[in-house]
Write a protein that holds these residues in place. Structure first.
Motif, PDB file in Angstrom:
ATOM      1  N   ASN A   1       0.866  -1.187   0.000  1.00 59.70           N
ATOM      2  CA  ASN A   1       0.000   0.000   0.000  1.00 59.70           C
ATOM      3  C   ASN A   1       0.898   1.232   0.000  1.00 59.70           C
ATOM      4  OD1 ASN A   1      -1.758   2.112   0.560  1.00 59.70           O
ATOM      5  ND2 ASN A   1      -2.897   1.007   2.141  1.00 59.70           N
ATOM      6  N   CYS A   2       0.994   1.906  -1.139  1.00 56.27           N
ATOM      7  CA  CYS A   2       1.996   2.968  -1.314  1.00 56.27           C
ATOM      8  C   CYS A   2       1.560   4.347  -0.821  1.00 56.27           C
ATOM      9  CB  CYS A   2       2.409   3.065  -2.786  1.00 56.27           C
ATOM     10  SG  CYS A   2       3.592   1.803  -3.251  1.00 56.27           S
ATOM     11  N   HIS A   3       0.359   4.456  -0.280  1.00 56.49           N
ATOM     12  CA  HIS A   3      -0.009   5.780   0.252  1.00 56.49           C
ATOM     13  C   HIS A   3      -1.108   5.677   1.297  1.00 56.49           C
ATOM     14  CE1 HIS A   3      -0.197  10.118   0.412  1.00 56.49           C
ATOM     15  NE2 HIS A   3      -1.514  10.071   0.292  1.00 56.49           N
ATOM     16  N   THR A   4      -0.748   5.966   2.536  1.00 52.87           N
ATOM     17  CA  THR A   4      -1.771   6.039   3.576  1.00 52.87           C
ATOM     18  C   THR A   4      -1.321   6.977   4.697  1.00 52.87           C
ATOM     19  OG1 THR A   4      -3.274   4.751   4.979  1.00 52.87           O
ATOM     20  CG2 THR A   4      -0.970   4.036   4.929  1.00 52.87           C
ATOM     21  N   HIS A   5      -2.290   7.271   5.567  1.00 50.94           N
ATOM     22  CA  HIS A   5      -2.009   8.025   6.793  1.00 50.94           C
ATOM     23  C   HIS A   5      -2.618   7.170   7.897  1.00 50.94           C
ATOM     24  CE1 HIS A   5      -1.242  11.145   3.856  1.00 50.94           C
ATOM     25  NE2 HIS A   5      -2.483  11.052   3.428  1.00 50.94           N
ATOM     26  N   LEU A   6      -1.812   6.273   8.436  1.00 51.42           N
ATOM     27  CA  LEU A   6      -2.317   5.141   9.208  1.00 51.42           C
ATOM     28  C   LEU A   6      -3.119   5.538  10.440  1.00 51.42           C
ATOM     29  CD1 LEU A   6      -2.159   2.121   8.764  1.00 51.42           C
ATOM     30  CD2 LEU A   6      -0.269   2.034  10.386  1.00 51.42           C
ATOM     31  N   ALA A   7      -2.633   6.541  11.157  1.00 49.62           N
ATOM     32  CA  ALA A   7      -3.305   6.907  12.409  1.00 49.62           C
ATOM     33  C   ALA A   7      -4.731   7.390  12.155  1.00 49.62           C
ATOM     34  CB  ALA A   7      -2.505   7.971  13.147  1.00 49.62           C
ATOM     35  N   MET A   8      -5.006   7.870  10.948  1.00 56.16           N
ATOM     36  CA  MET A   8      -6.346   8.361  10.611  1.00 56.16           C
ATOM     37  C   MET A   8      -7.380   7.228  10.555  1.00 56.16           C
ATOM     38  SD  MET A   8      -5.599  11.317   7.761  1.00 56.16           S
ATOM     39  CE  MET A   8      -6.947  12.449   8.109  1.00 56.16           C
ATOM     40  N   THR A   9      -6.927   5.995  10.686  1.00 56.62           N
ATOM     41  CA  THR A   9      -7.870   4.875  10.785  1.00 56.62           C
ATOM     42  C   THR A   9      -8.863   5.131  11.920  1.00 56.62           C
ATOM     43  OG1 THR A   9      -6.045   3.473  10.059  1.00 56.62           O
ATOM     44  CG2 THR A   9      -8.006   2.351  10.812  1.00 56.62           C
ATOM     45  N   LEU A  10      -8.396   5.868  12.919  1.00 54.15           N
ATOM     46  CA  LEU A  10      -9.249   6.220  14.055  1.00 54.15           C
ATOM     47  C   LEU A  10     -10.372   7.181  13.636  1.00 54.15           C
ATOM     48  CD1 LEU A  10      -9.105   5.383  17.014  1.00 54.15           C
ATOM     49  CD2 LEU A  10      -7.727   7.413  17.476  1.00 54.15           C
ATOM     50  N   PHE A  11     -10.212   7.848  12.504  1.00 56.53           N
ATOM     51  CA  PHE A  11     -11.228   8.815  12.041  1.00 56.53           C
ATOM     52  C   PHE A  11     -12.131   8.218  10.961  1.00 56.53           C
ATOM     53  CE2 PHE A  11      -7.652  12.133  12.749  1.00 56.53           C
ATOM     54  CZ  PHE A  11      -7.817  12.049  14.119  1.00 56.53           C
ATOM     55  N   ARG A  12     -12.066   6.912  10.757  1.00 58.98           N
ATOM     56  CA  ARG A  12     -12.878   6.252   9.730  1.00 58.98           C
ATOM     57  C   ARG A  12     -14.351   6.651   9.843  1.00 58.98           C
ATOM     58  NH1 ARG A  12     -11.577   1.312   8.272  1.00 58.98           N
ATOM     59  NH2 ARG A  12     -10.710   0.738  10.273  1.00 58.98           N
ATOM     60  N   GLY A  13     -14.873   7.277   8.801  1.00 60.84           N
ATOM     61  CA  GLY A  13     -16.296   7.601   8.795  1.00 60.84           C
ATOM     62  C   GLY A  13     -16.687   8.750   9.714  1.00 60.84           C
ATOM     63  N   PHE A  14     -15.696   9.509  10.185  1.00 61.38           N
ATOM     64  CA  PHE A  14     -16.017  10.646  11.066  1.00 61.38           C
ATOM     65  C   PHE A  14     -16.734  11.751  10.290  1.00 61.38           C
ATOM     66  CE2 PHE A  14     -14.816  14.835  12.723  1.00 61.38           C
ATOM     67  CZ  PHE A  14     -15.339  14.754  14.001  1.00 61.38           C
ATOM     68  N   ALA A  15     -16.361  11.932   9.038  1.00 64.57           N
ATOM     69  CA  ALA A  15     -16.985  12.992   8.221  1.00 64.57           C
ATOM     70  C   ALA A  15     -17.012  12.543   6.765  1.00 64.57           C
ATOM     71  CB  ALA A  15     -16.188  14.290   8.349  1.00 64.57           C
ATOM     72  N   ASP A  16     -18.208  12.389   6.214  1.00 61.58           N
ATOM     73  CA  ASP A  16     -18.365  11.934   4.824  1.00 61.58           C
ATOM     74  C   ASP A  16     -19.294  12.864   4.066  1.00 61.58           C
ATOM     75  OD1 ASP A  16     -17.032   9.333   5.120  1.00 61.58           O
ATOM     76  OD2 ASP A  16     -18.767   8.815   6.352  1.00 61.58           O
ATOM     77  N   ASP A  17     -19.285  12.690   2.746  1.00 59.18           N
ATOM     78  CA  ASP A  17     -20.297  13.299   1.875  1.00 59.18           C
ATOM     79  C   ASP A  17     -20.368  14.815   2.047  1.00 59.18           C
ATOM     80  OD1 ASP A  17     -20.826  10.657   1.178  1.00 59.18           O
ATOM     81  OD2 ASP A  17     -22.471  10.445   2.598  1.00 59.18           O
ATOM     82  N   LEU A  18     -19.179  15.415   2.217  1.00 64.70           N
ATOM     83  CA  LEU A  18     -19.105  16.871   2.380  1.00 64.70           C
ATOM     84  C   LEU A  18     -18.271  17.470   1.250  1.00 64.70           C
ATOM     85  CD1 LEU A  18     -18.257  16.966   6.197  1.00 64.70           C
ATOM     86  CD2 LEU A  18     -20.438  17.599   5.130  1.00 64.70           C
ATOM     87  N   PRO A  19     -18.484  18.774   0.959  1.00 68.30           N
ATOM     88  CA  PRO A  19     -17.587  19.440   0.001  1.00 68.30           C
ATOM     89  C   PRO A  19     -16.151  19.362   0.513  1.00 68.30           C
ATOM     90  CG  PRO A  19     -19.494  20.808   0.493  1.00 68.30           C
ATOM     91  CD  PRO A  19     -19.529  19.668   1.461  1.00 68.30           C
TER      92      PRO A  19
END
Lengths: 456, 456
Positions: B84-102
Motif C-alpha cells: 500500500n503505497c499511500h496512507t495516513h495510518l493513524a487516521m484509521t481512528l477517524f474512519r467515517g467521522f466525516a463523509d459526503d461533504l464538500p
C-alpha cells in the motif's frame, strides 16, 4: 438483567404475537425515512413478519419463552435485507471466464458462444445455486433475475429460500433452450402462467434482452404478457453509446422515445443500466413511472459509461441498485456495489456531496423494494412488514470505530461482514453457516462444471 | 503421498537451506514477468528469505523435519504481500467521522480542526495499531505512511511486524505536535536521523503535505534532508483542480514544472494522486524518475478527479497503488482498491482493455516495491527475496469457480479473503488469527478513543 414482576406481566399481556425469532442487542437501522438508528434494540418476528421493534429501555421479552430462537446482534448492525435489482444468477458459473476485452469481443466472441455451448438446465441450476450461496453470504435477501432456462433457476432459488423476481429471457436469436426465436415469447408466457401465484417468495416475470436484440413487435408482445399477468418486464436500456446510435439509426428516435412510441413504458417496466439518457428521456421515464436500476460496477468494468443517478434522484426518481451477472463485475457483493455507486457518482460530477451513503443504502433497500413493487412488504424494518433482515458483525478492524452506521456499511464494509440472513422469518445463514444450502457440495459441483466450461 | 528413497536422498542433499517455514499446496502467483501460475506448489522459507519454489512434481520436503512450520494453502492462492503505497495510518481512528461533504468543508472544517484537537502520541499510537490490524487482516505486508507524531506510528508498526516507509509530516502551519511551523523540518530531520538504519523493516522518510501547504523553501529543505539521508520524500501532487489553479496563479507554472524549477524532482520523490497532469508534466515526471502513486478510491470519494494511469503505463511508468487514510476511503482494503483502479480506468476511458487485472496486481506488488526502492527485496515470489507472502483462501462462494487467479484476486476477492500473512518470514496472521497484535484490546481502545473524538 432481572425482569421485574410488572415487566413480566406486561410481557404476558402485550399484543397478540408470541415471537418465534428475536434479534437482540444490535444497532437497528430501520431505513424508515427520518428514523435515527436504535441502539441495543430488539426486533421481534412471528410467523414470517416483524411484530415489534423494542428499544434498549423496553425489557419486554428480555426472557423469551423456551423455543424462541435468538440471534445475538451484540456489536452488530441489524438492517433490512439487501435487494439486488439486476442480475443473471446462473452466470455466476462464468465468473472471470473472460475479462479485460473490448465489449463486442467479450459479448459476441466469448459470452454468447459460451452460452450456446454450455447452457442447459443442469448448468443453470448449479450456477444459480452458486449464485444463491453468494447472495446469502453477502446479505442479499431479494433479487431480480433475468436469464434463460429460468425454471432451473427457480428450482435453485426455491431450495435456497430467497425472495425474488425471476424473469424468463427473450431475444430475437435462437436463445439457449429455444430453437426457434419465434417461440421465445410463448416460452416466457408459459413460464409466467405456470409460476404465477404458486409461491409467496418467488414472482415470475419476463426479460427482454434489449431494444437492439428484440424487435419492436417482440417488445410489444412481451409488454402484453406483462400486462396480462401484471408482472414486471425487465430490459437493458441504453447501456452503451453504440446501442443508442443503432436505435437512433433504425428508428430515428432516442431509445426511450422509441420505446414510448411502442407503448411499453409503464410502472411494470424495469430498465437496467439507463446510462445514455438525455434530460427529456429521464423526464419521460419519470412521467411513465418506469423503474430504473443502476448497475455501476458492470458499467465500469465493461467501459460502458456512467449513469446520471444523482440527477435522477434530484428530480424525484428512486432508482434501485444491481450487480449484473458475474461475468461483468465479477461478484454479487452489494456492499461493494453501494460503495462504488456513491464514489463513482462523486468523481463523475466532481462533487463529493451528490450521492450520499444514505442515498445508496436507500437504493439497496427501500427503493429497491419499490422497483420490484414490494415497498409495502419489504425494504425496511417496520411492524407488519415481512421479516427480511440481515445482521452485520462489526467485530473486525475495518469496521472500527463506528461513528455512523450508514457510513460504515457503505464505505467500509464488504459482503463478508454479514453474519446472519433472515428471509420471511426463516434463517438462511446463522453465524455465517448456511442453513438451507450445502455449500461444500455446490462449490465442488461448480468447480467441476467450471473445468468442463474451460475445456468446452 | 509416499516419498521414495531417491526423493528422501535428494531432500537430504539438496541445497544449503533447511526451511523453517513451508507454504504448501496452493496456486503460486509469483508476479515475475512472464511466469504462469504454479499449481499445487510449495514455497520454502528460511531465515526470512524465500529459498525455493517447488512445483507439484517436486517432492522435496513433502515430509518436512520436525519443527518446520507448515502453512496449508490447499484451495488457496499464494502471492507476494500487497504493498500500500499511500496512507495516513493513524487516521484509521477517524474512519467515517466525516463523509459526503464538500472537499474544503471536509478538510478545513472537519479534519484539520479534529486533528488539532485530538492528535497526540496516544491517539496516533492506537490509531496506527488499529491500522496495522486492518492492513494485516487484508493482506498488506508493506506500506508507505506520512503523518504527524510519526514516532508513535513507528512504535505501533514495530509491534505489528510490518515492513514500511514511515515519513514525518511537514506543513507550513503549526502542525500537531510542533508549535512553530519553522521547526517542522528540524523535527522531521531528527526523526530520520534517529531511525535511519535502526530497523531492517522500517525506513524513515519525510512527507511534505503539498506544494500549496508547503512553501518553495520548505519543499527544498525537505528535499535536502531526503538527499542527505537518501530517504524518500513523499508529497500530494495535483490532487485537485483548485490546487493546480492556485499554484499556477502563484508561480505562473503548472505544478510539476514549479517543482522542477525548485529542483526537487528525482528518484526519491513519491508523488501521490497525480491527477491533474498534462502530457508534458507526465513526461517530465518520467524523465526525472519520480515515483507515482495512484489513489483511486479517495480520489473518487472526495470528488477530486481521475488520474490518467493507463496512459502513464503506456509510456513506461510503473505506478504504485494506495488507499489513502481512512477518513477519505474509508478502509485500507487493497483488494477493493485494485478492483476500483481497474474499473475506474475502464469507465473513464470508455475502454474495457486499458487497465487490466494484471496491471493492477503489478501496481499492488512488484511496481509498488519499485516505488519504495525495494524492488530487489520484495514484490514478487523469487528465490533470494524477502519472504513477504500472503495466502488467499478460495473456499468462498464469491471466489468460485476460478478460471484465472489474477481475475479472481482483482475482480472478485476482498481483503477478508486473506488467510495468512507472512512478513520477513514471520507469520503475522495465521488462519485469520493475529499473531503479533491483540485485536480485541486494540479495537476496544479504538472504540473508547472514538467515543472521546465524537464528543471533542
Amino acid at each position: 438483567m432481572e425482569v421485574s414482576g410488572r415487566e413480566m406481566e406486561s410481557q404476558n399481556n402485550r399484543g397478540e404475537f408470541r415471537p418465534d425469532l428475536i434479534i437482540k442487542g444490535g444497532t437497528v437501522l430501520t431505513m424508515v425515512q427520518g428514523q435515527s438508528p436504535l441502539h441495543d434494540a430488539k426486533v421481534l418476528i412471528s410467523d414470517g413478519k416483524i411484530t415489534d421493534i423494542l428499544d434498549a429501555d423496553d425489557h419486554w421479552y428480555d426472557r423469551p419463552e423456551a423455543g424462541t430462537e435468538i440471534i445475538d446482534a451484540k456489536d452488530a448492525i441489524i438492517m433490512p435485507g439487501i435487494i439486488n435489482c439486476h442480475t443473471h444468477l446462473a452466470m455466476t458459473l462464468f465468473r472471470g471466464f473472460a475479462d479485460d476485452l473490448p465489449l463486442r469481443e467479450w459479448l459476441f466472441e466469448k459470452i454468447f458462444p459460451l452460452e450456446a455451448k454450455v447452457l442447459n438446465p443442469e448448468t443453470v441450476y448449479w450456477g444459480s445455486l452458486l449464485g444463491c450461496l453468494e447472495l446469502i453470504a453477502s446479505g442479499v435477501t431479494c433479487f431480480a433475475d433475468g436469464y434463460f432456462f429460468e425454471e432451473a433457476t427457480l428450482k435453485a432459488v426455491q431450495k435456497a429460500g430467497l425472495r425474488s423476481l425471476l424473469s424468463q429471457g427473450v431475444i430475437d436469436f435462437a436463445a439457449p433452450g429455444v430453437d426457434d426465436p419465434r417461440k421465445n415469447l410463448i416460452h416466457a408466457r408459459n413460464f409466467i402462467e405456470r409460476y404465477s401465484g404458486l409461491s409467496k417468495l418467488i414472482r415470475p416475470g419476463i426479460f427482454c434482452h434489449s431494444a437492439l436484440t428484440c424487435s419492436g413487435s417482440t417488445l410489444q408482445g412481451a409488454w402484453e404478457i406483462s400486462l396480462e399477468f401484471d408482472v414486471p418486464l425487465q430490459i437493458h436500456l441504453s447501456e452503451t453509446k453504440e446501442e443508442v446510435d443503432e436505435i437512433m439509426a433504425k428508428s430515428g428516435q432516442r431509445p426511450v422515445f422509441y420505446l414510448d412510441e411502442l407503448g411499453i413504458l409503464d410502472q411494470n417496466l424495469i430498465a437496467a443500466h439507463s446510462i445514455y439518457l438525455d434530460k427529456n428521456e429521464i423526464n419521460c421515464l419519470k412521467q411513465r413511472d418506469v423503474k430504473i436500476v443502476h448497475v455501476p460496477e458492470s458499467n465500469m468494468k465493461l467501459g460502458c459509461g456512467i449513469a446520471r443517478i444523482s440527477e435522477m434522484i434530484r428530480i424525484g426518481l428512486q432508482p434501485g441498485l444491481g450487480t449484473d451477472g458475474c461475468s461483468s463485475n465479477n461478484n454479487l457483493d452489494m456492499f461493494q456495489e453501494m460503495d462504488s455507486a456513491a464514489k463513482l457518482s462523486k468523481v463523475a460530477e466532481l462533487d463529493p456531496v451528490g450521492l450520499t451513503a444514505k442515498n445508496v443504502l436507500e437504493m439497496a433497500t427501500i427503493w429497491g423494494a419499490g422497483i420490484l413493487g414490494l415497498q409495502d412488504q419489504i425494504g425496511s424494518i417496520e411492524k407488519g412488514k415481512q421479516a427480511d433482515i440481515i445482521v452485520i458483525d462489526l467485530n473486525s478492524p475495518h469496521l472500527c470505530p463506528m461513528y455512523d452506521p450508514a457510513s460504515i456499511l457503505v464505505y467500509s464494509a464488504n459482503g463478508s461482514d454479514v453474519k446472519d440472513v433472515i428471509v420471511n422469518g426463516k434463517i438462511l445463514m446463522k453465524d455465517r453457516r448456511f442453513m438451507t444450502l450445502d455449500s461444500a457440495q455446490i462449490m465442488e459441483k461448480a468447480r467441476e462444471l467450471g473445468g468442463k466450461i474451460i475445456r468446452a
